[in-house]
Design a protein around this motif. Structure first.
Motif, PDB file in Angstrom:
ATOM      1  N   VAL A 137     -10.862   8.103   9.038  1.00 22.92           N
ATOM      2  CA  VAL A 137     -10.617   6.552   8.780  1.00 22.92           C
ATOM      3  C   VAL A 137      -9.252   6.609   9.800  1.00 22.92           C
ATOM      4  N   ILE A 138      -8.081   7.280   9.222  1.00 23.64           N
ATOM      5  CA  ILE A 138      -7.290   7.191   9.619  1.00 23.64           C
ATOM      6  C   ILE A 138      -7.051   7.355  11.373  1.00 23.64           C
ATOM      7  N   SER A 139      -8.127   8.564  11.769  1.00 23.61           N
ATOM      8  CA  SER A 139      -7.326   9.217  12.702  1.00 23.61           C
ATOM      9  C   SER A 139      -8.904   7.992  14.304  1.00 23.61           C
ATOM     10  N   ALA A 140      -9.789   6.919  13.072  1.00 23.15           N
ATOM     11  CA  ALA A 140     -10.898   5.784  14.397  1.00 23.15           C
ATOM     12  C   ALA A 140      -9.675   5.043  13.829  1.00 23.15           C
ATOM     13  N   TRP A 379       0.715  -2.522   7.318  1.00 23.92           N
ATOM     14  CA  TRP A 379      -0.496  -2.529   8.353  1.00 23.92           C
ATOM     15  C   TRP A 379      -1.137  -1.000   7.034  1.00 23.92           C
ATOM     16  N   THR A 380       0.015   0.306   6.852  1.00 26.38           N
ATOM     17  CA  THR A 380      -0.443   0.926   6.416  1.00 26.38           C
ATOM     18  C   THR A 380      -0.750   1.064   5.010  1.00 26.38           C
ATOM     19  N   ILE A 381       0.133   0.284   4.646  1.00 23.98           N
ATOM     20  CA  ILE A 381      -0.165   0.109   2.864  1.00 23.98           C
ATOM     21  C   ILE A 381      -1.698  -0.602   2.588  1.00 23.98           C
ATOM     22  N   VAL A 382      -1.572  -1.821   3.579  1.00 21.50           N
ATOM     23  CA  VAL A 382      -2.464  -2.529   3.143  1.00 21.50           C
ATOM     24  C   VAL A 382      -3.978  -1.846   3.192  1.00 21.50           C
ATOM     25  N   THR A 383      -4.179  -0.776   4.468  1.00 20.99           N
ATOM     26  CA  THR A 383      -5.204  -0.404   4.949  1.00 20.99           C
ATOM     27  C   THR A 383      -5.583   0.664   4.721  1.00 20.99           C
ATOM     28  N   MET A 384      -4.526   1.048   3.993  1.00 25.74           N
ATOM     29  CA  MET A 384      -5.033   2.626   3.519  1.00 25.74           C
ATOM     30  C   MET A 384      -5.415   2.771   1.546  1.00 25.74           C
ATOM     31  N   THR A 385      -4.727   1.967   1.412  1.00 20.18           N
ATOM     32  CA  THR A 385      -5.090   1.443   0.383  1.00 20.18           C
ATOM     33  C   THR A 385      -5.940   0.855  -0.066  1.00 20.18           C
ATOM     34  N   ILE A 386      -6.970   0.106   1.000  1.00 21.86           N
ATOM     35  CA  ILE A 386      -8.144   0.000   0.505  1.00 21.86           C
ATOM     36  C   ILE A 386      -9.271   1.075   1.013  1.00 21.86           C
ATOM     37  N   VAL A 387      -8.581   1.782   1.866  1.00 24.90           N
ATOM     38  CA  VAL A 387      -9.161   3.016   1.983  1.00 24.90           C
ATOM     39  C   VAL A 387      -9.614   3.965   1.076  1.00 24.90           C
ATOM     40  N   PHE A 388      -8.245   4.282   0.453  1.00 24.45           N
ATOM     41  CA  PHE A 388      -8.289   5.455  -0.437  1.00 24.45           C
ATOM     42  C   PHE A 388      -8.843   4.430  -2.012  1.00 24.45           C
TER      43      PHE A 388
END
Length: 584
Positions: A137-140, A379-388
């Motif tokens: 997810v982080i790479s794509a 951007w990182t906090i929002v997206t990666m919190t959702i992903v995790f």
């Protein structure tokens, strides 16, 4: 040959040379995967070494698979939505002859670096499947979108935000993701002691199993960083200036960290200094092309202090378990390096058109750098919190308690050990509590009383000395073995069994620290010597051992004496005293 023709030839040669250097730099960045793998493996425990290696391998391989159809186009494709995202393209398949091969490879290795930062912070308790999903997810999506803002012609680039090699786009993003993931899945078992209210009362140190591997990884990363920072240089003078900055900042950071930990903890901390080298490299990554030597020195000084603060903050304030210090190294120093552009940029640096606050440029560039930090961070906090969160609620982030205790090598990969053929003992989870039986050690020999001297080497004798044959077990310092062996031989002991073991005791006030955290227990190499005595007096053996081992310091050793009910020599069938005789 006219000047115009000569100039054209030089331009053509320069273009070819720097095009080749661009790809060499990409190869150096790829080699940094080995550095990350070594650092993370060395700073964690042996039972998880294979798992760490596997995750670093899959970061690149999974990243490549998703970067081909999606990530590359999002990063460098045609602008969409006002510079928010690039348009995905399959040009690598549909128009290979005109495809930008160099940019694909170069940006791919940077993408993999962003992903691999996280594995160290989430080490030793993360499911392998969950990590693979995160990496994809982080790479794509996550990294390519924010990298498009900065390097793909997106909205931050159009405003004038500057991040030459990725303090913000790569390291801050990776470090922030590491913090979110590590916080969400919780600390390793035993890292924090909590009271009944759940408040942390003590932080426990988990020393890495191989500091030598960690140091090798640090040197590999430093070497690779010359490509990381310098690959995009367009002139020889700019490349030389970048190399200089990439050398000065980490060196200064390491020296500052050494001095600071020496003063604060009483001894220079090896692993923290290795982290400081990386912190200096992270901090100089964004401004490497726009700063002079003075700016590089100041950036390094702050990085060397910031990494110590970051490790302390994670352990003692945020209570986030980060085994390798990824948050301190990459997140905090990624922020610092990005801001440093707005402070230290100077037009005296080759090809630089920026001026920072301290070089007469005012607050304009500093404001742009802060805007970039806040935007990319959000951007990182929002997206990666959702992903995790999604991963945790579906397949789960964390392994079971049993899997964590036994080790991920065995449970996740069926790997008995990453070090097959070597005898290893995981000594990082040993612990002892002070109780009524605890011995706290003795003074030095010159200050010791007769009672202290008599008690320094403890003797346990749950036997009647007047009985026949006895077994004497001696636990001693490894350094005293030769003297002990000689003394027992001179006494007439004709046989002994020797085993190298790991020994520990409660050493109150010893103050040994690892990365600023006091270690609960110091487990040291010991030697266990077992002898059977019959004709020799047990008292003589005890007295000889005590005189040989005594130093007056904690850890001199202990002696245990047991009754032996029967001795049988297998070959002859002789028993008791006869079985002990060596002479046939």
């Amino acid at each position: 040959m006219t000047k115009e023709v000569l100039s054209a030839i030089q331009d053509a040669v320069g273009t070819q040379v720097f095009g080749i250097w661009f790809l060499i730099g990409a190869a150096l960045v790829f080699f940094m995967q080995a550095g990350f793998a070594m650092v993370e493996t060395g700073f964690t425990r042996a039972k998880n070494a294979g798992n760490i290696i596997m995750k670093n391998l899959m970061d690149f391989c999974i990243g490549t698979c998703v970067f081909i159809p999606l990530g590359f186009g999002i990063l460098l494709g045609e602008d969409a939505f006002g510079g928010f995202i690039g348009t995905p393209t399959l040009g690598i398949f549909t128009d290979y002859a005109n495809f930008d091969w160099s940019n694909f490879v170069f940006n791919l290795v940077f993408c993999a670096t962003t992903a691999t930062i996280v594995s160290g912070a989430m080490a030793e308790r993360t499911k392998f499947l969950s990590y693979c999903i995160y990496s994809a997810v982080i790479s794509a999506i996550v990294y390519p979108i924010e990298a498009h803002w900065i390097w793909g012609g997106g909205w931050l680039a159009s405003l004038g935000f500057h991040d030459f090699a990725g303090s913000c786009a790569i390291h801050m993003v990776g470090g922030t993701t590491a913090f979110i993931g590590a916080a969400m899945e919780g600390a390793r078992i035993g890292k924090f002691t909590r009271n009944k209210e759940g408040k942390v009362t003590k932080v426990h140190a988990f020393p890495g199993h191989n500091i030598v591997i960690g140091a090798l990884g640090c040197f590999i990363l430093w070497f690779g960083w010359y490509g990381f920072n310098g690959a995009a240089a367009t002139t020889g003078s700019q490349l030389a200036s970048i190399f200089m900055a990439t050398t000065i900042a980490p060196a200064v950071a390491t020296v500052v960290c050494m001095i600071f930990t020496w003063v604060k903890y009483g001894k220079p901390d090896v692993s923290m200094c290795l982290n400081a080298s990386l912190a200096g490299l992270v901090a100089i990554t964004a401004p490497c092309d726009v700063v002079d030597a003075a700016g590089s020195v100041i950036i390094g000084v702050v990085a060397g202090l910031l990494v110590v603060f970051g490790v302390w903050f994670c352990d003692n304030v945020a209570h986030v378990d980060d085994p390798v210090g990824a948050v301190a190294v990459h997140c905090l120093n990624g922020i610092w390096g990005t801001i440093a552009v707005g402070l230290f940029a100077t037009k005296t640096a080759p090809e630089c058109t920026l001026k920072g606050l301290f070089y007469g440029g005012g607050f304009h560039q500093l404001g742009l750098q802060l805007l970039g930090v806040v935007s990319v961070m959000a951007w990182t906090i929002v997206t990666m919190t959702i992903v995790f969160k999604i991963i945790d609620k579906t397949v789960g982030l964390r392994v079971s308690e049993e899997e964590e205790i036994v080790g991920l090598d065995s449970k996740e990969h069926g790997l008995a050990s990453a070090y097959a053929g070597f005898s290893l003992m995981d000594i990082t989870e040993g612990s002892m509590s002070v109780n009524e039986n605890t011995e706290l050690g003795e003074n030095d020999y010159d200050e010791a009383s007769d009672v202290q001297r008599a008690a320094s080497v403890k003797v346990t004798t749950p036997v009647d000395p007047s009985t026949g044959i006895h077994k004497v077990v001696i636990i001693a310092k490894l350094s005293r073995y030769e003297k002990l062996k000689t003394a027992l031989n001179d006494l007439g002991v004709t046989g002994m069994t020797v085993t190298q073991v790991m020994g520990c005791g409660v050493q109150k006030g010893a103050g040994e620290k690892y990365r600023g955290v006091e270690m609960d227990v110091t487990v040291l190499p010991k030697v266990k010597v077992e002898v059977i005595v019959g004709s020799i007096s047990v008292e003589k053996v005890i007295d000889t051992v005590k005189r040989t081992l005594y130093t007056g310091h904690v850890g001199d050793g202990k002696i245990f004496v047991y009754n032996v009910q029967k001795v049988v020599k297998v070959r002859t069938g002789e028993e008791d005293y006869e079985a002990l005789k060596d002479v046939e």
